[in-house]
Write a protein that holds these residues in place. Structure first.
Motif, PDB file in Angstrom:
ATOM      1  N   LEU A 139       0.864  -1.177   0.000  1.00 25.16           N
ATOM      2  CA  LEU A 139       0.000   0.000   0.000  1.00 25.16           C
ATOM      3  C   LEU A 139       0.899   1.226   0.000  1.00 25.16           C
ATOM      4  N   THR A 140       0.670   2.153  -0.940  1.00 22.95           N
ATOM      5  CA  THR A 140       1.464   3.381  -1.015  1.00 22.95           C
ATOM      6  C   THR A 140       0.540   4.584  -0.937  1.00 22.95           C
ATOM      7  N   ILE A 141       0.825   5.456   0.003  1.00 23.77           N
ATOM      8  CA  ILE A 141       0.115   6.730   0.147  1.00 23.77           C
ATOM      9  C   ILE A 141       1.082   7.801  -0.325  1.00 23.77           C
ATOM     10  N   SER A 142       0.654   8.631  -1.272  1.00 22.70           N
ATOM     11  CA  SER A 142       1.528   9.693  -1.759  1.00 22.70           C
ATOM     12  C   SER A 142       0.732  10.985  -1.923  1.00 22.70           C
ATOM     13  N   ALA A 143       1.447  12.089  -1.862  1.00 28.12           N
ATOM     14  CA  ALA A 143       0.812  13.401  -2.006  1.00 28.12           C
ATOM     15  C   ALA A 143       1.796  14.373  -2.636  1.00 28.12           C
ATOM     16  N   GLU A 144       1.253  15.299  -3.411  1.00 28.41           N
ATOM     17  CA  GLU A 144       2.029  16.407  -3.965  1.00 28.41           C
ATOM     18  C   GLU A 144       1.270  17.685  -3.661  1.00 28.41           C
ATOM     19  N   TRP A 145       1.991  18.734  -3.358  1.00 30.82           N
ATOM     20  CA  TRP A 145       1.336  20.007  -3.097  1.00 30.82           C
ATOM     21  C   TRP A 145       2.158  21.135  -3.682  1.00 30.82           C
TER      22      TRP A 145
END
Length: 144
Positions: free
Chosen positions: A73-79
């Motif tokens: 499971l991979t949780i990723s975010a860009e902001w």
């Protein structure tokens, strides 16, 4: 035993020497983790399910991705945010915040198709039901 095992992004053996040097060099000057951004995660075992809470303040829901591939499971975010304030005498302050972060976890004894996610007040909550163990009835096999 049921566990969710996080991958470690700061493993120096997995990173090129130049990246390691840049992290160590710039972090004290800028007071932040510019090159290996991450976010805090808590995982609770609630008996029949795991509950994962990831602190992601200031990140928009649409900028978060949750993927499962080969029991990982991979949780990723860009902001990318910009704040503009105009003051007296023509001065302008421009503050920018941008980055990317991800965390990966090995899924073990989790019903992957039943995982649900909610994002509220800067906290991403994943509810991951465990695989239910079926009790096996003792029996005798007849020899033919």
């Amino acid at each position: 035993m049921s566990t969710l095992i996080p991958y470690r992004h700061n493993n120096r053996l997995a990173r090129p020497d130049a990246a390691s040097f840049m992290d160590d060099f710039f972090r004290p000057f800028f007071g932040m983790d510019n090159f290996t951004s991450t976010f805090s995660v808590d995982v609770k075992d609630e008996g029949d399910k795991f509950v994962l809470e990831a602190d992601m303040p200031g990140v928009k829901r649409d900028d978060i991705s949750i993927d499962i591939n080969d029991d990982v499971l991979t949780i990723s975010a860009e902001w990318n945010a910009e704040k503009r304030n105009e003051h007296r005498h023509g001065y302008v302050i421009n503050e920018r915040r941008s980055g990317r972060a991800s965390r990966s976890f090995t899924l073990e004894n989790v019903r992957e198709d039943d995982i649900s996610a909610e994002y509220k007040d800067g906290v991403l909550t994943l509810t991951m039901p465990k695989v239910t163990e079926t009790r096996k009835t003792p029996r005798r096999i007849e020899i033919q």
